[in-house]
Design an enzyme around this catalytic site. Structure first.
Site, mmCIF file in Angstrom:
data_model
loop_
_atom_site.group_PDB
_atom_site.id
_atom_site.type_symbol
_atom_site.label_atom_id
_atom_site.label_comp_id
_atom_site.label_asym_id
_atom_site.label_seq_id
_atom_site.Cartn_x
_atom_site.Cartn_y
_atom_site.Cartn_z
ATOM 1 N N LYS A 111 -15.116 -7.412 2.941
ATOM 2 C CA LYS A 111 -15.206 -6.879 4.104
ATOM 3 C C LYS A 111 -16.543 -7.480 4.927
ATOM 4 C CE LYS A 111 -12.981 -2.959 3.704
ATOM 5 N NZ LYS A 111 -11.961 -2.755 4.540
ATOM 6 N N LYS A 194 5.833 -8.335 0.078
ATOM 7 C CA LYS A 194 6.155 -6.810 0.200
ATOM 8 C C LYS A 194 5.888 -5.912 1.221
ATOM 9 C CE LYS A 194 1.409 -4.956 -0.932
ATOM 10 N NZ LYS A 194 0.884 -3.813 -1.081
ATOM 11 N N LYS A 197 1.522 -1.832 5.453
ATOM 12 C CA LYS A 197 0.907 -1.293 6.347
ATOM 13 C C LYS A 197 0.373 -2.438 7.070
ATOM 14 C CE LYS A 197 -1.167 2.789 5.009
ATOM 15 N NZ LYS A 197 -0.470 3.483 4.309
HETATM 16 P P1 ADP Z 1 -0.399 0.157 2.360
HETATM 17 O O1 ADP Z 1 -1.848 -0.408 2.725
HETATM 18 O O2 ADP Z 1 0.389 -1.221 2.427
HETATM 19 O O3 ADP Z 1 -0.046 1.268 2.738
HETATM 20 P P2 ADP Z 1 -1.907 0.647 -0.014
HETATM 21 O O4 ADP Z 1 -2.590 -0.695 -0.475
HETATM 22 O O5 ADP Z 1 -2.644 1.580 0.391
HETATM 23 O O6 ADP Z 1 -0.724 0.178 0.713
HETATM 24 O O7 ADP Z 1 -1.135 1.180 -1.362
HETATM 25 C C1 ADP Z 1 -0.949 2.582 -1.613
HETATM 26 C C2 ADP Z 1 -0.180 2.780 -2.947
HETATM 27 O O8 ADP Z 1 1.011 2.321 -2.697
HETATM 28 C C3 ADP Z 1 -0.670 1.615 -4.097
HETATM 29 O O9 ADP Z 1 -0.538 2.337 -5.233
HETATM 30 C C4 ADP Z 1 0.262 0.475 -3.991
HETATM 31 O O10 ADP Z 1 0.355 0.024 -5.276
HETATM 32 C C5 ADP Z 1 1.583 1.231 -3.462
HETATM 33 N N1 ADP Z 1 2.532 0.195 -2.635
HETATM 34 C C6 ADP Z 1 2.040 -0.119 -1.289
HETATM 35 N N2 ADP Z 1 2.842 -1.054 -0.875
HETATM 36 C C7 ADP Z 1 4.003 -1.182 -2.001
HETATM 37 C C8 ADP Z 1 5.215 -1.819 -2.159
HETATM 38 N N3 ADP Z 1 5.649 -2.701 -1.114
HETATM 39 N N4 ADP Z 1 5.740 -1.921 -3.231
HETATM 40 C C9 ADP Z 1 5.312 -1.189 -4.276
HETATM 41 N N5 ADP Z 1 4.169 -0.156 -4.302
HETATM 42 C C10 ADP Z 1 3.415 -0.411 -3.168
#
Ligand code: ADP
Ligand code: TRP
Length: 329
Positions: A111, A194, A197
Site C-alpha cells: 500500500k 487466474k 477482479k
Molecule cells: P478478487 O479480488 O479477484 O475478487 P480476492 O483476492 O478478493 O479475489 O479473493 C477472494 C477469495 O476468492 C479468496 O479466497 C481467493 O482465494 C478466491 N479467489 C479469487 N480468485 C480466484 C480464482 N481465480 N481461483 C480460485 N480462487 C479464487
C-alpha cells in the site's frame, strides 16, 4: 464443533473464481462447523469510501453471498460494524502490537508503494483489526487465500502474546482452514493467469447472459492443434478447465475428442462454454436480484446475525476486560 470464521471485503461483484475458489467451500463448511461470516466494512474505510457507496457495497455483497447459499440459519452472518466489541478488542490488541512488525507486513508495504498519498494508521494496523475479528469469536479455523496468510500468522502472534502477558490460556491459536484437494484455481479468459477482479478478466455471477457470451467469445485461443493428441497450450487448457466447472462430462469429452483429432472449432467450444456458464449463473443471478430487492429480508438477516455475533463477541470482550484488569466499582 470447531468455530470457523471468514471476513469478506465489500468490494466489487463475485466472479466465478471467487465462487469455485472460496464460496463453494464456505457453503460446505457450514454443515459441520460453527461458522461466522462477516462483511468487513470497517476494513474498507482504509480507502475512504463515500457513505452511500459503503452501504451499497455491503448490501450487494450480502445479497451475493446469500444467493450463493450462505445460510443464516446455519451460520452467523453479520456486518463487522454491527459488532462494536470488535473495535474495542482492536484497541486493546493495538497496545501489544509493535509498529516495527506492523510496518514489515507485506500488504502494508504494498500500500505504501501503491497509494503514497493515503498511508493511514488504519492501513498500518489492518492486521490488528483482522486479529480482533478472529479472536473476538475465539475462532479455531480461518479459511484464507495466499494473500492473507501473513495476517493470520500475525493473529497467532497477537493471541500468543496476549496469553503470555496475562499468563492465561485464553485465546485459541487459530489455524488456516485447509480445503486440501478441493482448492481450485479458476483461470481467466485472457490466456494466462487466474480470474480476478483486478485482472479485469472476470465473469461475474451477476452478469447478464449477453455479457457472458461476449466475454467468453473474446477468450484467447490459438490456431488449433496440428497433430493428434498434442498437449494443450495454456489458453486452451484454461477453456477446458472452465468447462470442467460448469459443463457435463459428455460435453467435455466431446470437445476433448475433437481437440485430440484436430477437428476442434474453438468458436463452437466457446459457444457451448458460454451457454453452460449461463445455465450455471442464471439461478444465482435471479436469487441475487430477488434478495437485493428484498430489504425486509436483508434487514432480518443482518439483525439475526448481529444478535448472534453480539452474544459471542460480548462474552469475549467481557472476559478480556476482566483478564486485563478493568473492574467496575
Ligand atoms: P478478487 O479480488 O479477484 O475478487 P480476492 O483476492 O478478493 O479475489 O479473493 C477472494 C477469495 O476468492 C479468496 O479466497 C481467493 O482465494 C478466491 N479467489 C479469487 N480468485 C480466484 C480464482 N481465480 N481461483 C480460485 N480462487 C479464487
Ligand atoms: N483481510 C481480508 C481480505 O482482504 C478480509 C478479512 C477481514 C478477514 N477480517 C478477516 C478474513 C478475518 C479472514 C478473517 O480478504
Amino acid at each position: 464443533m470447531q468455530t470457523v470464521l471468514s471476513g469478506i471485503r465489500p468490494t466489487g461483484n463475485l466472479h466465478l473464481g471467487n465462487y469455485f475458489g472460496a464460496v463453494k467451500n464456505f457453503i460446505k463448511m457450514q454443515e459441520d462447523n460453527n461458522c461466522f461470516f462477516f462483511i468487513a466494512d470497517y476494513h474498507s474505510l482504509t480507502t475512504h469510501p463515500k457513505p452511500d457507496s459503503l452501504q451499497e457495497n455491503v448490501k450487494k455483497v450480502l445479497s451475493e453471498y446469500l444467493a450463493c447459499g450462505l445460510d443464516p440459519e446455519k451460520s452467523t452472518i453479520y456486518i463487522q460494524s454491527d459488532l462494536p466489541q470488535v473495535a474495542e478488542l482492536y484497541l486493546l490488541l493495538n497496545m501489544n502490537a509493535y509498529v516495527g512488525e506492523l510496518e514489515r507486513t507485506t500488504t502494508f508495504k504494498e500500500k505504501v508503494r501503491k497509494q503514497p498519498e493515503n498511508i493511514n494508521a488504519g492501513l498500518l494496523t489492518y492486521a490488528v483489526l483482522m486479529a480482533a475479528d478472529i479472536l473476538i469469536h475465539n475462532a479455531h479455523k480461518v479459511p484464507v487465500g495466499k494473500d492473507q496468510e501473513q495476517h493470520l500468522e500475525m493473529t497467532k502472534k497477537f493471541a500468543r502474546r496476549f496469553n503470555q502477558i496475562y499468563e492465561v490460556e485464553y485465546f485459541n491459536i487459530p489455524e488456516a482452514y485447509n480445503f486440501g484437494s478441493e482448492l481450485v484455481k479458476v483461470p481467466g479468459l485472457d490466456g494466462t493467469g487466474k480470474m480476478g477482479k483486478s485482472e479485469g478478466n472476470a465473469i461475474n455471477l451477476i452478469d447478464e447472459p449477453e455479457l457472458i457470451r461476449k466475454k467468453v467469445m473474446k477468450a484467447v485461443t490459438d490456431a488449433g492443434p496440428t497433430s493428434q493428441n498434442q498437449p494443450k497450450p495454456e489458453p486452451i487448457a484454461n477453456l477446458f478447465s472452465l468447462m470442467k466447472l460448469v459443463s457435463s462430462k459428455e460435453t467435455i469429452e466431446f470437445f476433448d475428442e475433437k481437440y485430440n483429432s484436430c477437428q476442434i472449432r474453438y468458436g463452437d467450444m466457446k459457444k457451448q462454454l458460454a451457454e453452460d456458464i449461463i445455465i450455471f449463473t442464471t439461478p444465482i443471478r435471479e436469487r441475487i436480484l430477488n434478495i437485493y430487492n428484498d430489504n425486509d429480508y436483508l434487514k432480518k438477516v443482518a439483525q439475526t446475525g448481529k444478535e448472534k455475533a453480539f452474544a459471542s463477541g460480548g462474552k469475549t470482550i467481557k472476559e478480556v476486560r476482566e483478564i486485563i484488569g478493568f473492574k467496575t466499582f
